[in-house]
Design a protein around this motif. Structure first.
Motif, PDB file in Angstrom:
ATOM      1  N   LEU A   6      73.053  39.759  79.246  1.00 44.49           N
ATOM      2  CA  LEU A   6      74.339  39.252  80.980  1.00 44.49           C
ATOM      3  C   LEU A   6      74.382  40.398  81.554  1.00 44.49           C
ATOM      4  N   TYR A   7      74.577  40.892  81.197  1.00 48.30           N
ATOM      5  CA  TYR A   7      74.625  43.078  81.888  1.00 48.30           C
ATOM      6  C   TYR A   7      74.192  43.817  81.392  1.00 48.30           C
ATOM      7  N   PHE A   8      73.691  45.432  82.126  1.00 47.34           N
ATOM      8  CA  PHE A   8      72.932  45.909  81.710  1.00 47.34           C
ATOM      9  C   PHE A   8      73.181  47.894  82.649  1.00 47.34           C
ATOM     10  N   ILE A   9      72.392  48.695  82.625  1.00 49.92           N
ATOM     11  CA  ILE A   9      72.967  49.762  82.804  1.00 49.92           C
ATOM     12  C   ILE A   9      71.675  50.188  83.284  1.00 49.92           C
ATOM     13  N   TYR A  10      71.674  50.675  84.640  1.00 53.89           N
ATOM     14  CA  TYR A  10      70.498  51.184  85.238  1.00 53.89           C
ATOM     15  C   TYR A  10      71.145  52.112  86.416  1.00 53.89           C
ATOM     16  N   ASN A  11      69.821  52.884  86.146  1.00 54.74           N
ATOM     17  CA  ASN A  11      70.243  54.242  87.144  1.00 54.74           C
ATOM     18  C   ASN A  11      71.521  55.237  87.557  1.00 54.74           C
ATOM     19  N   LYS A  14      76.499  50.170  86.556  1.00 53.94           N
ATOM     20  CA  LYS A  14      76.316  48.667  85.421  1.00 53.94           C
ATOM     21  C   LYS A  14      76.184  47.579  86.434  1.00 53.94           C
ATOM     22  N   SER A  15      75.765  47.311  85.883  1.00 53.55           N
ATOM     23  CA  SER A  15      75.180  46.128  86.865  1.00 53.55           C
ATOM     24  C   SER A  15      76.278  45.337  86.446  1.00 53.55           C
ATOM     25  N   SER A  16      77.368  44.884  86.065  1.00 55.93           N
ATOM     26  CA  SER A  16      78.531  44.395  86.914  1.00 55.93           C
ATOM     27  C   SER A  16      79.343  45.020  87.794  1.00 55.93           C
ATOM     28  N   ASP A  17      79.054  46.257  88.689  1.00 52.22           N
ATOM     29  CA  ASP A  17      79.514  47.055  89.871  1.00 52.22           C
ATOM     30  C   ASP A  17      78.788  46.111  91.172  1.00 52.22           C
ATOM     31  N   PHE A  18      78.063  45.141  90.653  1.00 54.37           N
ATOM     32  CA  PHE A  18      77.518  44.091  92.010  1.00 54.37           C
ATOM     33  C   PHE A  18      77.697  42.906  91.518  1.00 54.37           C
ATOM     34  N   GLY A  19      78.101  42.628  91.285  1.00 50.45           N
ATOM     35  CA  GLY A  19      78.858  41.134  90.994  1.00 50.45           C
ATOM     36  C   GLY A  19      77.913  40.261  90.155  1.00 50.45           C
ATOM     37  N   VAL A  20      76.859  41.032  89.517  1.00 49.83           N
ATOM     38  CA  VAL A  20      75.763  40.056  88.994  1.00 49.83           C
ATOM     39  C   VAL A  20      75.299  40.331  87.642  1.00 49.83           C
ATOM     40  N   VAL A  21      74.710  39.468  87.184  1.00 49.20           N
ATOM     41  CA  VAL A  21      74.476  38.976  85.706  1.00 49.20           C
ATOM     42  C   VAL A  21      73.065  38.713  85.646  1.00 49.20           C
ATOM     43  N   ASN A  22      72.227  38.986  84.627  1.00 50.86           N
ATOM     44  CA  ASN A  22      71.299  38.667  84.281  1.00 50.86           C
ATOM     45  C   ASN A  22      70.418  37.441  83.804  1.00 50.86           C
ATOM     46  N   VAL A  23      70.022  36.485  84.455  1.00 52.98           N
ATOM     47  CA  VAL A  23      69.595  35.182  83.706  1.00 52.98           C
ATOM     48  C   VAL A  23      68.283  35.359  83.495  1.00 52.98           C
ATOM     49  N   SER A  24      68.659  33.927  83.104  1.00 52.85           N
ATOM     50  CA  SER A  24      66.438  33.965  82.148  1.00 52.85           C
ATOM     51  C   SER A  24      66.311  32.308  83.728  1.00 52.85           C
ATOM     52  N   MET A  25      64.878  32.248  83.901  1.00 52.06           N
ATOM     53  CA  MET A  25      64.669  30.958  84.347  1.00 52.06           C
ATOM     54  C   MET A  25      63.372  30.835  84.114  1.00 52.06           C
ATOM     55  N   GLN A  26      63.698  30.586  82.659  1.00 51.40           N
ATOM     56  CA  GLN A  26      62.859  29.902  81.804  1.00 51.40           C
ATOM     57  C   GLN A  26      63.155  29.150  80.854  1.00 51.40           C
ATOM     58  N   THR A  27      62.739  28.183  80.164  1.00 55.27           N
ATOM     59  CA  THR A  27      63.321  27.587  78.784  1.00 55.27           C
ATOM     60  C   THR A  27      62.247  26.655  77.916  1.00 55.27           C
ATOM     61  N   PRO A  28      62.292  27.647  76.766  1.00 58.34           N
ATOM     62  CA  PRO A  28      62.997  28.725  76.393  1.00 58.34           C
ATOM     63  C   PRO A  28      63.194  30.131  76.458  1.00 58.34           C
ATOM     64  N   LEU A  29      63.674  30.829  75.943  1.00 61.20           N
ATOM     65  CA  LEU A  29      63.674  32.198  76.321  1.00 61.20           C
ATOM     66  C   LEU A  29      62.618  32.923  75.239  1.00 61.20           C
ATOM     67  N   THR A  30      62.100  33.601  76.503  1.00 66.14           N
ATOM     68  CA  THR A  30      60.906  34.038  76.259  1.00 66.14           C
ATOM     69  C   THR A  30      60.922  35.938  76.420  1.00 66.14           C
ATOM     70  N   ILE A  64      62.833  40.908  85.896  1.00 67.18           N
ATOM     71  CA  ILE A  64      65.300  40.421  85.558  1.00 67.18           C
ATOM     72  C   ILE A  64      64.940  39.994  86.803  1.00 67.18           C
ATOM     73  N   PHE A  65      65.896  39.217  86.506  1.00 72.06           N
ATOM     74  CA  PHE A  65      66.262  37.847  87.422  1.00 72.06           C
ATOM     75  C   PHE A  65      68.469  38.517  87.606  1.00 72.06           C
ATOM     76  N   LEU A  66      68.947  38.272  88.927  1.00 77.25           N
ATOM     77  CA  LEU A  66      70.324  39.437  89.133  1.00 77.25           C
ATOM     78  C   LEU A  66      70.632  37.970  89.652  1.00 77.25           C
ATOM     79  N   TYR A  67      71.272  37.469  89.262  1.00 78.86           N
ATOM     80  CA  TYR A  67      72.245  36.181  89.241  1.00 78.86           C
ATOM     81  C   TYR A  67      74.226  36.857  90.350  1.00 78.86           C
ATOM     82  N   GLU A 100      72.788  45.525  77.590  1.00 79.89           N
ATOM     83  CA  GLU A 100      74.413  45.491  76.642  1.00 79.89           C
ATOM     84  C   GLU A 100      74.129  44.810  75.073  1.00 79.89           C
ATOM     85  N   SER A 101      73.101  44.301  74.615  1.00 80.07           N
ATOM     86  CA  SER A 101      72.710  43.615  73.153  1.00 80.07           C
ATOM     87  C   SER A 101      72.460  44.476  72.213  1.00 80.07           C
TER      88      SER A 101
END
Length: 256
Positions: A6-11, A14-30, A64-67, A100-101
């Motif tokens: 859901l979360y990651f670190i870039y540059n 933390k993505s959580s600093d901006f209130g965004v989560v990493n989501v997938s737009m596909q099912t199943p996950l690839t 990366i899809f950020l919701y 984060e995984s």
């Protein structure tokens, strides 16, 4: 894995600093386990079977899809949120990306095409961020050993958890003389450095060799260095140093 985080670190943020989560737009996950590659072949007249030339591996690329968990433009997450995210993602060089995984695995990545905002006009939506990496590989964080004194111990074990790599080697000579460095798993390529003086410092990387305070006008590196490189294979490596010095190794694991 990218999609399960859901979360990651870039540059450095933390993505959580901006209130965004990493989501997938596909099912199943690839997930892409191995980077794309191009196979180069040549055809000879009258031959249906091509001659293999080589393979070129392409840099890793993924979206990366950020919701926006709380939307954008409300009291908690101000109207400047999109501008802050633009500043966060608008980079001119590859930056460290880690999910984060497994925060011990990093990518060197940057957005390489337009970052697109999809929204409903009411402050709810997500960003699509296409990322390109600087290579086909993932990496560990940089690992640097302490400086070992080879007068008391001259064999060291180094574990490599990824592909074959060549470390950066830093040396400070103890006493005048030569040095010989080799990996027992690959003795055919020992590093030999000759004619060093006490307290001489030198550095060996994958691409160059350097002695501090070296007089380029009076000497040639070929009189000192055999232009070989130590390679760490996957698994345990037994490094041997013949001669007295302080020595340190710097490297990163490299994963497919």
């Amino acid at each position: 894995m990218i999609k399960e985080s859901l979360y990651f670190i870039y540059n450095g943020r933390k993505s959580s600093d901006f209130g965004v989560v990493n989501v997938s737009m596909q099912t199943p996950l690839t997930e892409h386990l191995i980077a794309d590659r191009k196979i180069y072949e040549m055809y000879a007249a009258g031959k249906d079977k091509p001659y293999f030339s080589h393979v070129r591996k392409e840099p890793l690329m993924f979206d990366i899809f950020l919701y926006f968990e709380h939307g954008f433009g409300n009291d908690k997450y101000s109207n400047n949120l999109l501008e802050e995210i633009e500043e966060w993602l608008d980079v001119d060089e590859y930056k460290i990306l880690a999910f984060e995984s497994n925060l011990d695995v990093i990518y060197y990545a940057m957005p390489y095409e337009e970052v697109t905002l999809f929204h409903d006009g009411l402050g709810q939506g997500y960003l699509q961020v296409p990322m390109k990496c600087n290579s086909p590989y993932k990496y560990s964080h940089v690992i640097k050993t302490p400086f070992y004194n080879t007068t008391s111990k001259n064999e060291f074990e180094i574990m490599n958890k990824g592909r074959n790599i060549s470390p950066t080697i830093e040396i400070k000579k103890i006493g005048d003389g030569d040095l010989k460095i080799y990996n027992k798993r690959n003795y055919t390529n020992p590093v030999i450095i000759k004619n060093l003086k006490d307290s001489d410092t030198c550095r060996i990387t994958k691409n160059y060799f350097h002695i501090d305070n070296f007089d380029y006008y009076k000497n040639d590196y070929s009189d000192y260095f055999n232009y070989r490189r130590i390679e760490f294979a996957y698994g345990n490596n037994e490094i041997v140093i013949e001669g007295s010095c302080y020595i340190s190794f710097t490297y990163q694991f490299e994963y497919t």
